[in-house]
Design an enzyme around this catalytic site. Structure first.
Site, mmCIF file in Angstrom:
data_model
loop_
_atom_site.group_PDB
_atom_site.id
_atom_site.type_symbol
_atom_site.label_atom_id
_atom_site.label_comp_id
_atom_site.label_asym_id
_atom_site.label_seq_id
_atom_site.Cartn_x
_atom_site.Cartn_y
_atom_site.Cartn_z
ATOM 1 N N ASP A 124 1.999 0.447 -5.739
ATOM 2 C CA ASP A 124 1.278 0.905 -6.980
ATOM 3 C C ASP A 124 2.208 1.235 -8.389
ATOM 4 O OD1 ASP A 124 2.509 3.034 -5.111
ATOM 5 O OD2 ASP A 124 1.621 4.474 -6.597
ATOM 6 N N ASP A 175 2.156 -1.345 0.305
ATOM 7 C CA ASP A 175 2.680 0.249 -0.024
ATOM 8 C C ASP A 175 1.647 0.961 0.088
ATOM 9 O OD1 ASP A 175 3.957 1.932 -0.976
ATOM 10 O OD2 ASP A 175 2.705 2.238 -2.950
ATOM 11 N N ASP A 221 1.918 5.000 -0.358
ATOM 12 C CA ASP A 221 1.457 6.480 -0.880
ATOM 13 C C ASP A 221 0.966 5.703 -2.012
ATOM 14 O OD1 ASP A 221 1.976 9.401 -0.078
ATOM 15 O OD2 ASP A 221 4.344 7.995 0.243
#
Ligand SMILES: [Mg+2]
Length: 268
Positions: A224, A27, A29
């Site tokens: 995250d 991922d 961001d």
């Protein structure tokens, strides 16, 4: 390249069993960067895995940028990131609309999303008639745009969302409103429920698995967010690892593989 520091071993037992995988899907961001700041250790860890021969792919729910733009940003930070290593909810949405033979699409989104659609040969319209309404992150979102999207939907258009992340993390932990906040407004106005293209749906991961020519069990998905990154990995039957450098500050879900930062990926 990677400087050895004291191991982050106070984390879960599962993360101590971390092994090397033939492939990784990261991922962006909150996992590799926050805004324009790369996250500590991310560049070193990803380069180390790539140097060991792992196939690296990048997957973002952010639909606002073309793969070329994301590649430029990652490359400037020091990540090994050719254009074809990048996939996003915007590219997935374009693929979906092409497969569903969309004739005209009303877009609530960033200029980058318009660019992606046009690169797929998909016609977008500003009129209040379309066969699809596509909603993503849109920094120029207004009441007027919401109104026109609503008129398209009342006229029979189908509602598609790039993703439903309500927020995403910027520099210094600041949270910004995500596409999900805008999708919620369109859903509330229309009473419709959007078909979601991005994570937690498994479609984007499955696209990358096919491209990497690897089995789900051989690719570690790293992110995250539990409700998108980890959930989509689960649905695609890939192992997953959560890092606490983005929106999740405490790993509360039992049985989850997690660590404070990406250094644990190099433990084995
Ligand atoms: Mg993230």
């Amino acid at each position: 390249m990677f400087s050895k520091r004291s191991p982050t071993s106070s984390f879960s037992e599962i993360s101590k069993e971390m092994r090397r995988y033939p492939g990784y899907i990261f991922d962006l961001d909150g996992t590799l960067y926050r805004g324009s700041d790369p996250i500590e250790y991310a560049v070193e860890v990803v380069n180390q895995l790539a140097a060991e021969g792992a196939r690296i792919r990048y997957l973002t729910n952010n639909s606002g940028y073309t793969a070329e733009k994301i590649s430029e940003k990652l490359t400037a930070m020091g990540f090994p990131a050719p254009v074809d290593s990048i996939y996003s909810s915007g590219l997935g949405a374009a693929e979906y609309l092409r497969t569903h033979k969309a004739k005209s699409v009303f877009v609530v989104g960033q200029p980058g999303l318009h660019e992606i659609l046009s690169s797929y040969g998909i016609r977008t319209t500003q009129e209040s008639r379309a066969d699809f309404v596509l909603v993503g992150i849109c920094r120029s979102f207004t009441y007027d745009l919401l109104d026109r999207a609503l008129q398209c939907l009342l006229g029979g258009a189908k509602l598609i969302a790039t993703n439903k992340d309500t927020t995403f993390p910027l520099e210094e932990g600041r949270l910004a409103p995500g596409a999900g906040s805008i999708v919620a407004a369109v859903e509330a106005a229309s009473g419709m429920k959007a078909t979601v293209i991005g994570k937690p749906e498994p479609t984007l991961i499955q696209h990358l698995l096919a491209q990497m020519n690897l089995k789900p069990e051989d690719v570690l998905v790293v992110g995250d967010r539990v409700d998108t990154d980890i959930e989509s990995a689960k649905r695609a039957q890939c192992p997953a690892h959560l890092v606490l450098t983005g929106v999740t500050s405490v790993a509360s879900t039992a049985g989850l593989s997690w660590s404070k930062d990406l250094r644990d990926l190099l433990q084995s």
